[in-house]
Write an enzyme that holds these catalytic residues in place. Structure first.
Site, PDB file in Angstrom:
ATOM      1  N   GLY A 130       2.595   2.187  10.740  1.00 26.85           N
ATOM      2  CA  GLY A 130       3.559   3.272  10.599  1.00 26.85           C
ATOM      3  C   GLY A 130       4.272   3.622  11.893  1.00 26.85           C
TER       4      GLY A 130
ATOM      5  N   LYS B 264       0.204   4.246  -0.223  1.00 26.15           N
ATOM      6  CA  LYS B 264      -0.396   5.432   0.404  1.00 26.15           C
ATOM      7  C   LYS B 264      -0.167   6.665  -0.489  1.00 26.15           C
ATOM      8  CE  LYS B 264      -0.126   3.108   4.804  1.00 26.15           C
ATOM      9  NZ  LYS B 264      -0.054   3.179   6.250  1.00 26.15           N
TER      10      LYS B 264
ATOM     11  N   GLU C  71      -6.864   4.796   7.664  1.00 26.54           N
ATOM     12  CA  GLU C  71      -6.604   6.214   7.385  1.00 26.54           C
ATOM     13  C   GLU C  71      -7.805   6.862   6.701  1.00 26.54           C
ATOM     14  OE1 GLU C  71      -2.879   5.523   5.394  1.00 26.54           O
ATOM     15  OE2 GLU C  71      -2.048   4.865   7.303  1.00 26.54           O
TER      16      GLU C  71
ATOM     17  N   SER D 268       3.418  -2.344  10.128  1.00 25.86           N
ATOM     18  CA  SER D 268       4.873  -2.449  10.294  1.00 25.86           C
ATOM     19  C   SER D 268       5.422  -3.833   9.930  1.00 25.86           C
ATOM     20  CB  SER D 268       5.281  -2.051  11.717  1.00 25.86           C
ATOM     21  OG  SER D 268       4.864  -0.718  11.985  1.00 25.86           O
TER      22      SER D 268
ATOM     23  N   HIS E 120      -9.469   1.420   4.515  1.00 21.96           N
ATOM     24  CA  HIS E 120      -8.231   1.538   5.293  1.00 21.96           C
ATOM     25  C   HIS E 120      -8.487   2.462   6.495  1.00 21.96           C
ATOM     26  CE1 HIS E 120      -4.130   2.546   6.441  1.00 21.96           C
ATOM     27  NE2 HIS E 120      -3.775   1.450   5.811  1.00 21.96           N
TER      28      HIS E 120
ATOM     29  N   ASN F  51       0.880  -1.165   0.000  1.00 24.50           N
ATOM     30  CA  ASN F  51       0.000   0.000   0.000  1.00 24.50           C
ATOM     31  C   ASN F  51       0.913   1.210   0.000  1.00 24.50           C
ATOM     32  OD1 ASN F  51      -1.727   2.094   0.477  1.00 24.50           O
ATOM     33  ND2 ASN F  51      -2.417   1.414   2.493  1.00 24.50           N
TER      34      ASN F  51
ATOM     35  N   GLU G   6      -5.493  -4.883  10.284  1.00 22.24           N
ATOM     36  CA  GLU G   6      -4.443  -3.903  10.554  1.00 22.24           C
ATOM     37  C   GLU G   6      -4.714  -3.184  11.876  1.00 22.24           C
ATOM     38  OE1 GLU G   6      -2.417  -2.678   6.630  1.00 22.24           O
ATOM     39  OE2 GLU G   6      -4.104  -1.348   6.918  1.00 22.24           O
TER      40      GLU G   6
HETATM   41  P1  13P Z   1       3.053   0.259   7.600  1.00 21.18           P
HETATM   42  O1  13P Z   1       3.535  -1.034   6.970  1.00 21.18           O
HETATM   43  O2  13P Z   1       3.814   1.451   7.118  1.00 21.18           O
HETATM   44  O3  13P Z   1       2.940   0.148   9.075  1.00 21.18           O
HETATM   45  O4  13P Z   1       1.568   0.480   7.030  1.00 21.18           O
HETATM   46  C1  13P Z   1       0.669  -0.549   7.135  1.00 21.18           C
HETATM   47  C2  13P Z   1      -0.528  -0.183   6.377  1.00 21.18           C
HETATM   48  O5  13P Z   1      -1.268   0.707   6.756  1.00 21.18           O
HETATM   49  C3  13P Z   1      -0.797  -0.897   5.127  1.00 21.18           C
HETATM   50  O6  13P Z   1      -2.066  -0.622   4.653  1.00 21.18           O
END
Ligand code: 13P
Length: 250
Positions: A173, A12, A97, A213, A95, A10, A167
């Site tokens: 992150g 982002k 976010e 992560s 997601h 992803n 997740e």
């Molecule tokens: P990270 O791998 O940067 O923690 O992000 C995970 C994520 O949100 C994947 O959709």
């Protein structure tokens, strides 16, 4: 039949179109692994060049979001037919976010999941608890409520093709990963829920990823768990390390 692992990046809100093509080229030889489905979920503006750059490779392209309407006056949105026409196969839905920053709720996400399936796209449906919810001991209760609402009216045949990404928000992150036991426990809980909502065959078929992560150092341990069928990877999908995640079994 054993479920094929699915490792998705992803990206982002990272990579301009030219940077995106450069990353695809950098990763091309590193992400070869016939035993794994490999997906790059990329920003909307990168979709066309990334589909072009991944032609003839083992990488499928996904979107990070879409709207549920077919077309019309929805300024700034992208439709399922647009994604399909561009060569997209997967789409991330819900997601954390998008749930947090863009206030997407389960009613909206349910419409998006249904539209994705109706259009021939495979949704990667995200769920996960906050740190507060985990500390309050309501992790599974919360995730069940998300999945039940997001899959309302979705058929067993579609759920067999679905990808669910677990997740935990506190692991995204942050460099803080759920332990493999914590991740397995929730992924198993999700599979049990699918068995309750549908049937054993559907639960056996649905693929459940862990995200938060995940990286070259922890992927093998997480992916060894019986109910973890892949990963949704943010930060580590933007560098050569992603090849090591994809080849966790080599
Ligand atoms: P990270 O791998 O940067 O923690 O992000 C995970 C994520 O949100 C994947 O959709």
């Amino acid at each position: 039949m054993a479920r094929k692992k699915i490792i998705a990046g992803n990206w982002k809100m990272n990579k301009t179109p030219s940077e995106a093509v450069a990353l695809v080229e950098e990763l091309k030889d590193l992400v070869k692994n016939d035993e794994v489905d490999v997906v790059y979920c990329v920003p909307a503006i990168d979709i066309v060049p990334v589909v072009e750059a991944t032609k003839g490779t083992n990488v499928a392209v996904g979107a990070e979001n879409m709207y549920f309407e077919e077309s019309g006056a929805y300024t700034g949105e992208i439709s399922a037919p647009m994604l399909v026409d561009a060569g997209v196969k997967y789409v991330i839905i819900g997601h954390s976010e998008r749930r947090d920053y863009f206030k997407e709720d389960d009613v909206l996400l349910n419409k998006k999941v249904k539209k994705a399936f109706a259009s021939g796209l495979t949704p990667i449906l995200c769920c996960g608890e906050s740190l507060e919810q985990r500390e309050d001991g309501i992790t599974m209760e919360w995730i069940k409520s998300q999945i039940i609402a997001d899959l309302a009216g979705v058929s067993a045949d579609d759920v067999k093709k679905l990808v669910i990404a677990y997740e935990p928000i506190w692991a995204i992150g942050t460099g803080k990963t759920a332990t493999s036991d914590q991740a397995q426990e929730v992924c198993k809980g999700i599979r049990d829920l699918i068995a309750d909502m549908y049937d054993a065959a559907t639960a056996e078929a649905v693929r459940i990823q862990y995200g938060g992560s995940m990286n070259a150092g922890n992927a093998a341990e997480l992916l060894a768990k019986p109910d973890i069928d892949g990963g949704l990877i943010g930060g580590a999908s933007l560098k050569a390390d992603f090849g090591k995640v994809v080849n966790y079994n080599k």
